[in-house]
Design a protein around this motif. Structure first.
Motif, PDB file in Angstrom:
ATOM      1  N   PHE A 165     -36.155 -16.960 -50.434  1.00 13.85           N
ATOM      2  CA  PHE A 165     -37.108 -16.181 -49.726  1.00 13.85           C
ATOM      3  C   PHE A 165     -37.148 -14.882 -50.388  1.00 13.85           C
ATOM      4  O   PHE A 165     -36.043 -14.373 -50.135  1.00 13.85           O
ATOM      5  CB  PHE A 165     -36.900 -16.392 -48.280  1.00 13.85           C
TER       6      PHE A 165
ATOM      7  N   LEU B 209     -39.448 -11.142 -50.082  1.00 12.78           N
ATOM      8  CA  LEU B 209     -39.813 -10.273 -49.149  1.00 12.78           C
ATOM      9  C   LEU B 209     -40.311  -9.024 -49.854  1.00 12.78           C
ATOM     10  O   LEU B 209     -39.297  -8.213 -50.284  1.00 12.78           O
ATOM     11  CB  LEU B 209     -39.222 -10.209 -48.029  1.00 12.78           C
TER      12      LEU B 209
ATOM     13  N   ALA C 151     -41.730  -1.108 -49.869  1.00 17.69           N
ATOM     14  CA  ALA C 151     -40.298  -1.589 -49.677  1.00 17.69           C
ATOM     15  C   ALA C 151     -39.970  -3.050 -50.165  1.00 17.69           C
ATOM     16  O   ALA C 151     -40.742  -3.568 -50.346  1.00 17.69           O
ATOM     17  CB  ALA C 151     -40.203  -1.649 -47.954  1.00 17.69           C
TER      18      ALA C 151
ATOM     19  N   GLU D 182     -36.322  -7.777 -50.597  1.00 21.38           N
ATOM     20  CA  GLU D 182     -35.378  -8.491 -50.059  1.00 21.38           C
ATOM     21  C   GLU D 182     -35.444  -9.604 -50.421  1.00 21.38           C
ATOM     22  O   GLU D 182     -36.288 -10.528 -50.454  1.00 21.38           O
ATOM     23  CB  GLU D 182     -35.386  -8.152 -48.354  1.00 21.38           C
TER      24      GLU D 182
ATOM     25  N   ILE E 124     -43.134 -13.451 -50.076  1.00 24.36           N
ATOM     26  CA  ILE E 124     -44.071 -12.945 -49.230  1.00 24.36           C
ATOM     27  C   ILE E 124     -44.248 -11.540 -49.518  1.00 24.36           C
ATOM     28  O   ILE E 124     -43.406 -10.654 -49.957  1.00 24.36           O
ATOM     29  CB  ILE E 124     -43.699 -12.831 -47.696  1.00 24.36           C
TER      30      ILE E 124
ATOM     31  N   LEU F 168     -46.087  -8.354 -47.783  1.00 31.38           N
ATOM     32  CA  LEU F 168     -46.609  -7.960 -46.561  1.00 31.38           C
ATOM     33  C   LEU F 168     -47.490  -6.681 -46.525  1.00 31.38           C
ATOM     34  O   LEU F 168     -46.660  -5.806 -47.198  1.00 31.38           O
ATOM     35  CB  LEU F 168     -45.410  -7.917 -45.458  1.00 31.38           C
TER      36      LEU F 168
ATOM     37  N   LEU G 193     -49.105  -3.425 -45.286  1.00 32.51           N
ATOM     38  CA  LEU G 193     -48.931  -2.638 -44.362  1.00 32.51           C
ATOM     39  C   LEU G 193     -49.873  -1.278 -44.197  1.00 32.51           C
ATOM     40  O   LEU G 193     -50.174  -0.779 -44.867  1.00 32.51           O
ATOM     41  CB  LEU G 193     -47.497  -1.886 -44.372  1.00 32.51           C
TER      42      LEU G 193
ATOM     43  N   LEU H  64     -40.237 -12.814 -40.345  1.00 23.46           N
ATOM     44  CA  LEU H  64     -40.237 -11.285 -41.013  1.00 23.46           C
ATOM     45  C   LEU H  64     -41.030 -10.232 -40.158  1.00 23.46           C
ATOM     46  O   LEU H  64     -42.041 -10.493 -39.724  1.00 23.46           O
ATOM     47  CB  LEU H  64     -40.936 -11.600 -42.457  1.00 23.46           C
TER      48      LEU H  64
ATOM     49  N   VAL I  45     -41.146  -5.608 -40.157  1.00 25.83           N
ATOM     50  CA  VAL I  45     -40.783  -4.433 -40.513  1.00 25.83           C
ATOM     51  C   VAL I  45     -40.471  -3.050 -39.227  1.00 25.83           C
ATOM     52  O   VAL I  45     -41.364  -3.160 -38.643  1.00 25.83           O
ATOM     53  CB  VAL I  45     -42.089  -3.847 -41.565  1.00 25.83           C
TER      54      VAL I  45
ATOM     55  N   ILE J 262     -43.159  -1.824 -36.964  1.00 25.41           N
ATOM     56  CA  ILE J 262     -44.402  -1.413 -37.416  1.00 25.41           C
ATOM     57  C   ILE J 262     -45.152  -2.509 -38.165  1.00 25.41           C
ATOM     58  O   ILE J 262     -46.458  -2.301 -38.657  1.00 25.41           O
ATOM     59  CB  ILE J 262     -44.292  -0.292 -38.584  1.00 25.41           C
ATOM     60  N   ALA J 263     -44.564  -3.719 -38.394  1.00 22.52           N
ATOM     61  CA  ALA J 263     -45.287  -4.665 -38.906  1.00 22.52           C
ATOM     62  C   ALA J 263     -44.680  -5.913 -38.641  1.00 22.52           C
ATOM     63  O   ALA J 263     -43.419  -6.132 -38.469  1.00 22.52           O
ATOM     64  CB  ALA J 263     -45.588  -4.530 -40.640  1.00 22.52           C
ATOM     65  N   GLY J 264     -45.569  -7.039 -38.604  1.00 22.69           N
ATOM     66  CA  GLY J 264     -45.160  -8.449 -38.343  1.00 22.69           C
ATOM     67  C   GLY J 264     -45.178  -8.800 -36.846  1.00 22.69           C
ATOM     68  O   GLY J 264     -46.016  -8.007 -36.213  1.00 22.69           O
TER      69      GLY J 264
ATOM     70  N   GLU K  75     -44.513 -12.177 -39.165  1.00 24.23           N
ATOM     71  CA  GLU K  75     -44.998 -12.959 -40.360  1.00 24.23           C
ATOM     72  C   GLU K  75     -43.817 -13.987 -40.336  1.00 24.23           C
ATOM     73  O   GLU K  75     -42.963 -14.073 -40.102  1.00 24.23           O
ATOM     74  CB  GLU K  75     -44.852 -12.436 -41.863  1.00 24.23           C
TER      75      GLU K  75
ATOM     76  N   LEU L 215     -37.130  -5.831 -41.559  1.00 25.88           N
ATOM     77  CA  LEU L 215     -36.775  -4.981 -42.667  1.00 25.88           C
ATOM     78  C   LEU L 215     -37.112  -3.582 -42.336  1.00 25.88           C
ATOM     79  O   LEU L 215     -38.120  -3.052 -41.603  1.00 25.88           O
ATOM     80  CB  LEU L 215     -37.807  -5.214 -43.751  1.00 25.88           C
TER      81      LEU L 215
ATOM     82  N   LEU M 123     -37.615   0.408 -42.816  1.00 25.79           N
ATOM     83  CA  LEU M 123     -38.633   1.163 -43.721  1.00 25.79           C
ATOM     84  C   LEU M 123     -38.472   2.433 -43.422  1.00 25.79           C
ATOM     85  O   LEU M 123     -38.799   3.083 -42.623  1.00 25.79           O
ATOM     86  CB  LEU M 123     -40.099   0.732 -43.507  1.00 25.79           C
TER      87      LEU M 123
END
Lengths: 561, 561
Positions: free
Chosen positions: A472, A474, A486, A489, A557, A559, A561, B474, B476, B485-487, B489, B559, B561
């Motif tokens: 996986f 990311l 970022a 991962e 993935i 992502l 933002l 996932l 962030v 701040i995100a997700g 997912e 994750l 950031l």
């Protein structure tokens, strides 16, 4: 999908399962507006490692004609004959189910896990009874098999008499019931049988099958000589075999403890169906074993196929709370080894020996007899019925081939023998029997308690995951500037040991970073022609293949933002 | 790990494999500063769905004593006796390998894929030759088996004479070579055998094994009667069987085409070892089959075990470019069905029938004989050698038990029979033979071209992935404020079909969102006691279990950031 027979006066015969495989027997007989379904069973899967519990026929053909379906008729209570009935009912087929006494009881146990029993119309038939339908007249005939209350069907149809043997053998001395009444088949033969469909399972065996009753003598010797506990494993549906154990236990003044839920259930159902008379007074609980001299106890157990976590496997591993084996004990494996289970059974036998017990099994001791007719019996059936046409059923392809050859030896013209497999659409008239069409994909893989389907796509995904593991990757990208902010991962699973994984991941991250740098520079130049996600996927697969010789599933993935 | 024998004058006997399993035979004999390794084989795995190709013994014990290891002695050339030698050499054991002529040739083919052949000291022994070591004197004795140039070993040791039979049978009329010379074992018996270790594979069979030469008559009938092509599948190492086919082909004026890489290789090696004389003039290429009348061609093929993509499987599926079967052709499956392969072989046989061919196989035709001694022969071996102590080898646990009982019947005191399994450490002196210790974990799962190990952890991960699929989640988080701040997912694989997956993922995201909101509010209140990642994992597993009845592998990433 077949929409219209080419010949409306023909009887359509459509095996949805059981021809070309051993299991999931299901045969459709269709005449104009009427469909009978003979048996509706399941097949135990060899894909259990991928979560497939069993396989059932694809019922699309029936669902598309649900108003025509007037009956499901079960020839007997084995899983490969009744195990998929609940799925067919749940799929919206709403018709009576006809079954013999013991079959009815087993069926009710099965159905109550799945459907509202009260909404299901189960009609129990007696052997010899004739059930009339609009175009069909079905007469049930008692046959010998490894489960009580097994029937063959003599079906009068508008085109002629059709005989479906179900599973059968000719046992001159069955423990329960009478020997198969040959005169019924002979009479049908004299009246004229248009088509015989007969059980092919044991066509490769040349000797007449042994009688159930020979088990009695063998068991008597073994039970009488027992120095310690005797454990007998068998299929829980084999009431005739159980009956012999109970009878001998009475004679030898021993007690019987039941191990395994279905064993307990089926002793109860067997009594309810009129067998195993007085058994309740002979049964002790597993906890009571220790209250009796060890050689006065017989344990009747399920798990003869080495099924994961079954009672017998737990006994073999020394993990059964109440049944602990020791030197002097004897285990009798009184059942066949179903192909595909040999390794599991072999391992279980080895472990039973490790517990100190003596273990007897079919390959070296006569403690099991088969429930299926062998060549001499199959020949007799052909000679009694003298059918014009013949379709071998219930067997893998090679069994069907051998049974076809046997029919030819008996004198049935080769052109009147139809070697069909599941999914073939056969048309039968007074003068012809031939395959006219074929259904598409005919099997459904089933998993989980709800009988959820597993598609080929999911199975393929699972195979990939199971064989090669998963990676996986990311990253996070600024949605506006499209710059990477970022990551990467990377997580892996099932790929390599910790140390190797750490090293692989370290280099994989550098690789992804390189890809993302390239992407960033394309973004800066305002000329992005890279599919970032796909490029990462391809590069990572290539990298892991170079490093490990395998291409894991890679899921990248990115992502925004 | 065992560091010191309790009795320095004892001979240490340490089976690393082959006792309690059929395969990966490997037996250590250690006396003070000298170790001999008898055989070093592999075991074919039933975990191929999880990427495990085969299993080999754990060589840690030898690696820790590498200077002591003076020789690897191969009794014959089967994979379960020589297949792991390359791994032992690569692990840093640097000693000569002793092997008979044909075994040497097979070994060189195997080793050249793995190690520098020039760096390996292979010493070819003649049958009857005595190889001297410091404490040991090893005399090789020709025995009958399903591969030519098979040897038993009579080993003079400081504590007494030890006999290791290797794999053997007593064939009164082998096709190549002489019948096993009983006088050699009788002589040893008269001189006094301290310990016999004998092949247990066929101890469950009661009839004397059939001679290799009975195949000749059977094949002659079949070849002579052939109307079409004859395809004979067998193990490519069975040079005696091949020899009979070549001999008959000459007699009946037929040509032979070779199918499968190892078949071609081994015909070449067989000739090099002095067998299959004149074979090259009989061989035609697969492309030339069409140039001959169909019934004048015999195809010799590998793939008798239904191995994935093997020559015979491709023939069975109609996917072999040069070998197409048709009605009138005959396939002779001249080999046993190795347990675990029954389903694959059965499927292949069904498919061969579908091509129109007649297929003959062991269960219903006498076209294979086993290479292993049965009870009467094993009894003879015991009676000839008259050993003081006995250890049954080469067999699953139940075979070892049965062989022990046979030894007791022959008169060996029960206390002198040692029922050991792989990993047991046995000490042998003039007066005693007993298990004194046990090594830890004794097997290594091997995958991939480099012979990479698979640990139990990885195997477990793969089982989980393969059975239940995987879910990635996932999010962030702002590293400073710790706010999400995100997700989330969410990606799944191997879980469910697209429609179901979409629905599951939709609800799973809402669930994770709820968890992250809770987390956010804890962050705002400055009182975070939640492990976000772990909470997501637990909640998602619980959710998917409730929905699908299965707990997939859940890999959450948060994750920063």
């Amino acid at each position: 999908m077949i929409e219209q027979t080419t010949f409306p006066e023909a009887l359509k015969i459509l095996p949805l399962g059981g021809l070309g495989e051993i299991g999931m027997n299901c045969m459709i007989l269709e005449y104009q507006d009427e469909i009978l379904v003979v048996d509706c069973g399941l097949l135990f899967s060899d894909l259990e490692h991928f979560g497939v519990e069993f396989v059932i026929p694809d019922f699309t053909y029936l669902i598309e004609r649900k108003d025509k379906v007037k009956a499901i008729i079960a020839t007997h209570g084995h899983e490969d004959h009744i195990g998929a009935i609940s799925f067919l009912l749940k799929a919206g087929i709403n018709c009576p189910v006809y079954a013999s006494s013991f079959t009815t009881l087993l069926l009710k146990e099965k159905l109550k896990e799945h459907v509202h029993l009260s909404a299901t119309d189960i009609r129990t038939f007696k052997m010899g009874e004739t059930i009339p339908f609009t175009h069909f007249k079905v007469t049930t005939v008692s046959v010998n098999h490894s489960i009580v209350d097994s029937a063959a069907l003599i079906i009068d149809t508008p085109v002629g008499k059709v005989i479906h043997t179900g599973d059968f053998k000719i046992d001159p001395t069955p423990f329960y019931g009478q020997t198969l009444d040959k005169s019924v088949f002979a009479k049908a033969g004299q009246e004229g049988v248009l088509l015989l469909m007969s059980d092919s399972t044991n066509v490769e065996r040349c000797e007449h099958s042994m009688s159930e009753s020979i088990i009695y003598q063998k068991f008597e010797q073994l039970f009488a000589a027992a120095q310690g506990l005797t454990l007998v494993s068998m299929f829980a549906s084999n009431v005739g075999r159980m009956g012999q154990v109970f009878s001998l236990a009475k004679k030898l003044n021993k007690k019987i403890a039941l191990s395994g839920r279905t064993m307990e259930q089926n002793v109860r159902l067997g009594m309810e169906a009129g067998y195993l008379k007085g058994a309740q007074s002979q049964v002790i609980s597993l906890d009571e074993i220790r209250d009796y001299p060890r050689n006065e106890v017989i344990v009747l157990s399920t798990g003869s196929q080495g099924e994961y976590r079954s009672a017998l496997v737990r006994v073999a591993c020394g993990e059964h709370r109440q049944v602990k084996l020791q030197a002097g004990d004897t285990v009798l494996m009184s059942s066949k080894f179903i192909p595909g289970n040999e390794r599991a059974i072999g391992q279980m036998i080895n472990n039973l020996f490790k517990q100190g017990a003596e273990v007897l099994y079919e390959s070296i001791h006569d403690i099991h007899v088969s429930g299926h007719a062998t060549r001499p019996e199959l020949k007799q059936m052909l000679e009694l019925c003298k059918p014009k046409f013949f379709i071998p059923i219930h067997g893998e392809y090679r069994h069907l081939v051998h049974h076809s050859k046997l029919a030819a030896e008996v004198g049935i013209p080769v052109e009147n023998i139809v070697l069909a497999t599941s999914g073939d659409v056969i048309e039968l008239t007074e003068n012809s029997c031939k395959i006219v069409d074929r259904l598409e994909e005919g099997r459904v893989l089933v998993e989980g308690r709800d009988g959820k389907d597993i598609s080929k796509v999911i199975l393929k995904e699972r195979r990939q995951l199971g064989e090669k593991g998963v990676v996986f990757s990311l990253m996070v990208r600024n949605a506006e500037t499209r710059k990477i902010i970022a990551g990467p991962e990377i997580i892996t699973r099932g790929l390599a040991d910790q140390a190797t994984e750490n090293e692989l991941v370290y280099h994989a991250k550098r690789l992804v970073k390189k890809v993302s740098d390239e992407y960033d520079s394309q973004v800066e130049q305002g000329a992005v022609d890279m599919d970032l996600q796909e490029t990462i996927r391809v590069e990572l697969r290539r990298y892991f293949n170079a490093q490990t010789g395998k291409k894991p599933t890679v899921l990248p993935i990115v992502l925004d933002l």
